[in-house]
Each structure stands twice: as structure tokens, then as C-alpha cells.
Design a protein around this motif. Structure first.
Motif, mmCIF file in Angstrom:
data_model
loop_
_atom_site.group_PDB
_atom_site.id
_atom_site.type_symbol
_atom_site.label_atom_id
_atom_site.label_comp_id
_atom_site.label_asym_id
_atom_site.label_seq_id
_atom_site.Cartn_x
_atom_site.Cartn_y
_atom_site.Cartn_z
ATOM 1 N N SER A 1 14.474 49.109 64.920
ATOM 2 C CA SER A 1 14.487 49.903 64.954
ATOM 3 C C SER A 1 14.923 50.404 66.442
ATOM 4 O O SER A 1 14.372 49.785 66.982
ATOM 5 N N ARG A 2 14.974 51.726 66.816
ATOM 6 C CA ARG A 2 15.852 52.407 68.221
ATOM 7 C C ARG A 2 14.320 53.167 68.078
ATOM 8 O O ARG A 2 14.063 54.079 68.068
ATOM 9 N N GLY A 3 14.155 52.329 69.395
ATOM 10 C CA GLY A 3 13.243 53.860 70.292
ATOM 11 C C GLY A 3 13.036 54.896 71.013
ATOM 12 O O GLY A 3 14.436 55.053 70.966
ATOM 13 N N PRO A 4 12.772 56.215 71.694
ATOM 14 C CA PRO A 4 13.280 57.138 71.787
ATOM 15 C C PRO A 4 13.804 56.914 72.913
ATOM 16 O O PRO A 4 14.937 57.619 73.355
ATOM 17 N N ASP A 5 14.296 55.781 73.619
ATOM 18 C CA ASP A 5 14.908 55.355 74.870
ATOM 19 C C ASP A 5 15.729 54.663 73.856
ATOM 20 O O ASP A 5 16.746 54.088 75.624
ATOM 21 N N GLY A 6 15.930 54.200 73.209
ATOM 22 C CA GLY A 6 17.317 53.344 72.492
ATOM 23 C C GLY A 6 17.344 52.135 72.757
ATOM 24 O O GLY A 6 17.773 50.893 72.173
ATOM 25 N N GLU A 7 15.544 51.965 73.267
ATOM 26 C CA GLU A 7 15.138 50.500 72.756
ATOM 27 C C GLU A 7 14.472 49.422 71.633
ATOM 28 O O GLU A 7 14.112 50.918 71.051
ATOM 29 N N PRO A 8 15.436 48.417 71.117
ATOM 30 C CA PRO A 8 14.686 47.993 69.764
ATOM 31 C C PRO A 8 13.430 48.002 69.785
ATOM 32 O O PRO A 8 13.116 47.824 70.800
ATOM 33 N N LEU A 9 13.240 48.429 68.514
ATOM 34 C CA LEU A 9 11.495 47.986 68.528
ATOM 35 C C LEU A 9 11.328 47.320 67.148
ATOM 36 O O LEU A 9 11.961 47.660 66.344
ATOM 37 N N ILE A 10 10.443 46.267 67.266
ATOM 38 C CA ILE A 10 10.367 45.448 65.600
ATOM 39 C C ILE A 10 9.039 46.007 65.635
ATOM 40 O O ILE A 10 7.765 46.151 66.203
ATOM 41 N N SER A 11 8.151 47.194 63.873
ATOM 42 C CA SER A 11 7.495 46.989 63.718
ATOM 43 C C SER A 11 7.494 46.930 62.440
ATOM 44 O O SER A 11 8.425 46.231 61.597
ATOM 45 N N ALA A 12 6.343 46.721 62.087
ATOM 46 C CA ALA A 12 6.012 46.449 60.135
ATOM 47 C C ALA A 12 7.078 47.096 59.002
ATOM 48 O O ALA A 12 7.231 47.994 59.405
ATOM 49 N N ALA A 13 7.359 46.580 58.798
ATOM 50 C CA ALA A 13 8.142 46.488 58.017
ATOM 51 C C ALA A 13 8.023 47.701 56.435
ATOM 52 O O ALA A 13 7.049 47.773 55.471
ATOM 53 N N ALA A 14 8.200 48.997 56.136
ATOM 54 C CA ALA A 14 7.629 49.513 54.675
ATOM 55 C C ALA A 14 9.219 48.719 53.338
ATOM 56 O O ALA A 14 9.311 47.633 53.434
ATOM 57 N N GLU A 15 8.240 49.123 52.618
ATOM 58 C CA GLU A 15 7.839 48.594 51.340
ATOM 59 C C GLU A 15 9.216 48.193 51.019
ATOM 60 O O GLU A 15 9.570 47.022 50.431
ATOM 61 N N ALA A 16 10.152 49.358 50.635
ATOM 62 C CA ALA A 16 12.279 48.554 50.031
ATOM 63 C C ALA A 16 12.404 48.222 50.980
ATOM 64 O O ALA A 16 13.178 47.095 50.392
ATOM 65 N N LYS A 17 11.820 47.846 52.274
ATOM 66 C CA LYS A 17 11.901 46.745 53.050
ATOM 67 C C LYS A 17 12.231 45.856 53.318
ATOM 68 O O LYS A 17 12.768 44.291 53.069
#
Lengths: 261, 283
Positions: free
Chosen positions: B231-247
């Protein structure tokens, strides 16, 4: 029931026929690609530089020393008949009709045929050809057509250079070793040639240039087996192109003789 | 114009609807001489989803990707890609479909006579009418996306293995494909470099809405891609995080064994499987 030897022979024949079929398909695709879009003009110019200008040194050296040694050898023989002044006639007939086209083609088979087979072979085994196709580029148009056009255009030009340098080499030997005056040598050169000979010497290299490059491309594009396969493809390209040059030379000469004489 | 559309290649434009299958294999079989490579392979890949092919070497994983691209033709069965039946198309028609696809080859398959920038922009330079300055802009953009902007003028031979893979990803994404195919994108790389490649795959899928088909035998990378999102962080930089169930449910695993599909399901199904072959593979 067929014996193992028969099976092997049938398998070999099938493989040989398959190779010929694939080669013919490549030639047809290359010709079609030369007259339709997309056409990669920049690549054609680049190949003209690599195949044409890159081969100039080897062709000049080959032509020069062939003409020179021809003068030395024929000078001795002609002396036996008191015909030394006709050395130019012999050199021009030999160089322009046969040695110029064939030796230039053999040099190109060694230098250009092997280079093309190695380059395309490396691209095959490293999946660069597949990558080209995946990127929406037809490898025949991008890689084969520019090389074929460059070979087709540059082989006759290089042959003319080889002929000119060969005649010059012969003249230098005639002048310095055989003591034949320049005027006599050059008039003998012109007298020894008919216009049909010149046409023959100019037409043959178009065929020879085409087969050298198409064989290099065909062998390169069918390379398998990693770096060892690339080495094998390079050797095969040189051997096949050299033999085919001599075979094609014979048949084209036969054809041209029946047309011109 | 970015590049020729399918319609300009004389093909009907039937790009898939959201979440409709963008790839459909129906009973695909392929053999080379006596050796069977694929046997009755049937599966589909939905838009925006990730399909991960696992299997031992020689199981036919890379062949599946080559069939999707039309680099190989099946002996039988049908293959639909982006609404077109690619198993019946000739090379000229396939070029139209391939303009909407990208592929990251094993070892990258970069053109070694070109610079990094020329490799990345190859498709745009050679196969489109896009102005050169726009192509350069796009090349810089995608190289920035994979974190290699400063290497634009280098030769591929000057890069490390991981950097070459990232350039290959940049090259595949430069023309904004709808579908990206990855052939062993992390094989032979160290775990840290592999994670950066995985992150690129996740970013492309989630931020650029690219459907992904991944062939690998690196389970760690396969699970990482299926269980993380970008996802995009507040500064527009991409962030990688644990995915939600739907994803997570949008990532499917396919295990190939001897040319056939041995297993198909989610990451959880795969982990929970008691199949001896899968257990051996997972251990």
C-alpha cells in the motif's frame, strides 16, 4: 523388422530433412521480412558496418596475397611458353571469375558465419530470443533480416575490393619480380576479361552472401545445450557455410555459363 | 499512444472484466517426442489475483508460462489469455496479445549488448511510436520503482544477480502490462535479495493492478508473496505489510507433479495438506 542400422539411417534422414525444411522456412521468412513492416533500418546499418567494414581487413589481405601468389606461380609456368607478358590476363580471369568471389565468401563464412551463429546461439541459450518474442518483437525481423540484407549487400562489394586488391597484388609482383611493365600488365588484365566474366564475378557474391548469413542465422537460432552447444553451433556454421559456398558457387557458375555463353 | 491496441492488430478487444479469468487452461497436453511435459492441465487465473506454480525441476512449470505467451503450442487442449485463444493464433496475432503481457525470465534474459536503460525501454523504443523523451521518463520511473535509477547507463554485466532480476522486472513492467509472468524470479539469490524481488512482485500486483503468475520452487518466497500486500504510506512511499484475509484468498497455489496438477488451493490448504508428496515438498 528393421535393423538398428536402418533405424539410425531413417532417423538421420528425418533429421536432415527437418533441418532443410527449417532452413528453407527461415529463408522465406527473411525474404518476406525484407519487404514488409516492421523494418529495423538502424539494425541493417549496424550489420552493414559489422559485416562489411569489419571484414574489410581480412578480405584485403586475402585478396592481395592471392593475387600476388598467383602472379608468382603463373609467372614461372608462363615462362616455359615465353608468355610472361600474359600474366595479367591469367590473374584477372582467375580472380574476377572465381577466386575473388569464392575466397571472399570463404573468409566471410569464417568470420561472419561463425560470429552470427555464436551471437544468436548465445541469445538462444540465455533465453534472450524468447525475451524478444515476449516483448513483442519478431526475432526474424529484428535479428535475421538485418544480417541477411547486410550479407547480401556487402558480399559483392567486398568481392570487388578483393578483386581490385588482388589485381594490384599481381601487378606488384609482375612489376618487381617478373619485370613485366605496368602498361603491358594492365592491358593484359583488360584483354583477359569479357563483360560476361565481370557479370559472373558480380552476380555470384549475392548468392554466396545470402547463404553464408542465412546458414549462420539458422544454426544460431537452433542452438541448444548451453555454452557447449554454442561452440558446436559455431563450428557447424563455419563448416556448413564453407561447403555450401563451394557447392552454390558450382551451380550458380553452371547456371550463369548457360545464360551468358 | 502508449502502444498498439489489440484492435489495431486486427483482434477483437475482449479484455477480461474485473475478477474474470484472464488466463484459462482447459485440458492442455504437451509432449516432446516420447516425454510427456503436461497432461490434462486445467486451471484459471483471475484478474488481480496471483497464481503460484510449485513443483520439482522438470515438472512443467516454466512450460506453462511459455504456453501462456504462445512461445510454445500445446498438442491438445485450449488456452485463453486476455480473452483470446492463444493456442490457435499465429505469431503476428500473438504479438498483439503479448503487448499486454510481460515476462520475467529465469536469470533475467537481459540483452547483454544494451545498457540497463535500453533494456528496460526496449519495447517502448522499438515497438511503439512513443516520443523518446517520454520513453526515457518511463524508463526512469520504472527503474525508480525497483530502486535502480542510478544504474540506468550501466551494462547488465556490471550488475549483481539480484539487480539483474530487478531490471528484468522493470523491463517487463515498462509497457504497463495487464498480466505479468515470473519464471523462477528468486532462484539462485540470497534470502535478503529474494525478499526485495518478492516486494517488487507484491508492489506491482497491488499498486499497479497487475495479475501475476509465478513459477517457483522457493516456498518461502511463494508464501511471502501470497501473505503480504503493498500500500502507499502517508509520504506516498510503498509499504509492505501482512495481507488481509481477502487479499490472501486471492493467491492460489498449484503443485505440478510429472506434468499433472497434483494440488490446487490456498496457502492455508497447502499448509494443512496431509498428502505425502506435498509434505515432502514442504518439509
Amino acid at each position: 523388422m528393421s535393423s538398428p542400422r536402418q533405424d539410425w539411417a531413417i532417423e538421420w534422414l528425418k533429421q536432415a530433412l527437418l533441418e532443410v525444411q527449417e532452413y528453407v522456412k527461415l529463408c522465406v521468412a527473411a525474404v518476406k521480412g525484407s519487404v514488409s513492416r516492421p523494418f529495423y533500418a538502424r539494425d541493417v546499418m549496424e550489420q552493414i558496418d559489422i559485416i562489411g567494414l569489419g571484414s574489410l581487413t581480412v578480405v584485403i589481405l586475402t585478396g592481395f596475397f592471392t593475387g600476388a601468389v598467383l602472379a608468382l606461380q603463373s609467372g614461372m609456368t608462363l615462362d616455359q611458353f615465353g608468355a610472361r607478358p600474359f600474366v595479367g590476363r591469367l590473374i584477372s580471369a582467375s580472380m574476377i571469375k572465381e577466386l575473388g568471389p569464392v575466397l571472399t565468401a570463404l573468409m566471410l563464412a569464417g568470420r561472419v558465419g561463425s560470429g552470427i551463429a555464436a551471437e544468436l546461439g548465445s541469445m538462444m541459450v540465455t533465453e534472450q530470443i524468447s525475451a524478444l518474442r515476449a516483448l513483442g518483437t519478431d526475432p526474424i525481423r529484428k535479428l535475421v533480416v538485418p544480417r541477411v540484407l547486410a550479407g547480401f549487400i556487402m558480399c559483392p562489394i567486398l568481392t570487388v575490393v578483393a578483386n581490385a586488391v588482388g589485381l594490384t597484388g599481381g601487378w606488384m609482383i609482375a612489376l618487381t619480380q617478373l619485370r613485366v611493365p605496368s602498361g603491358i600488365y594492365w592491358s593484359s588484365v583488360v584483354q583477359g576479361l569479357y563483360i560476361q566474366d565481370v557479370w559472373m564475378g558480380l552476380i555470384k557474391p549475392f548468392f554466396l552472401g545470402f547463404v553464408i548469413v542465412t546458414i549462420g542465422c539458422h544454426v544460431g537460432l537452433r542452438t541448444t545445450g548451453g555454452t557447449q552447444g554454442v561452440g558446436r553451433a559455431t563450428t557447424n556454421a563455419v563448416v556448413a557455410a564453407s561447403v555450401v559456398v563451394l557447392v552454390v558457387d558450382f551451380f550458380v557458375t553452371r547456371l550463369l555459363i548457360s545464360i551468358f555463353f | 499512444m502508449r502502444h498498439k491496441s489489440l484492435a489495431e492488430f486486427g483482434l477483437p478487444v475482449e479484455l477480461a472484466q474485473p475478477h474474470a479469468p484472464v488466463v484459462l487452461f482447459d485440458k492442455v497436453c504437451l509432449a516432446f517426442d516420447e516425454k510427456v511435459i503436461l497432461r490434462d492441465v486445467t486451471f484459471e487465473v483471475r484478474a488481480g489475483h496471483t497464481k503460484i506454480f510449485l513443483g520439482a525441476s522438470g515438472a512443467g512449470k516454466s512450460t506453462v508460462l511459455k504456453l501462456m505467451l504462445g512461445l510454445l503450442k500445446p498438442d491438445s487442449g485450449t488456452i485463453w489469455v486476455l480473452g483470446h485463444r492463444v493456442d490457435q493464433m499465429d505469431e503476428v496475432q500473438l504479438m498483439g496479445v503479448r503487448h499486454h503481457m510481460g515476462m520475467v525470465f529465469q536469470e533475467g534474459a537481459l540483452f547483454d549488448s544494451f545498457t540497463v536503460g535500453e533494456n528496460v525501454g526496449y519495447k517502448l523504443y522499438e515497438e511503439t511510436t512513443q516520443p523518446l523523451h517520454e520513453v526515457r521518463q518511463r524508463v526512469e520511473e520504472v527503474l525508480g520503482f525497483v530502486g535502480l535509477s542510478e544504474h540506468i547507463d550501466k551494462q547488465p554485466s556490471e550488475l549483481s544477480g539480484g539487480q539483474r532480476r530487478r531490471v528484468a522486472i522493470a523491463r517487463a513492467m515498462a509497457a504497463k502490462p495487464t498480466l505479468l509472468l515470473y519464471d523462477e524470479p528468486t532462484t539462485g539469490l540470497d534470502p535478503i535479495t529474494s525478499l526485495t524481488i518478492d516486494a517488487e512482485i507484491i508492489k506491482l500486483r497491488d499498486l499497479e493492478a497487475v495479475t501475476s503468475v509465478i513459477v517457483t520452487h522457493q516456498l518461502r518466497d511463494a508464501f511471502y508473496v501470497s501473505t503480504h500486500q503493498a500500500s502507499r504510506g502517508p509520504d506516498g512511499e510503498p509499504l509492505i505489510s501482512a495481507a488481509a484475509e481477502a487479499k490472501v484468498s486471492q493467491a492460489d497455489f498449484v503443485m505440478l507433479k510429472d506434468g499433472s496438477i497434483h494440488f490446487e488451493g490456498s496457502a492455508d490448504d497447502l499448509r494443512a495438506s496431509t498428502d505425502p508428496y506435498l509434505q515432502t515438498f514442504l518439509s
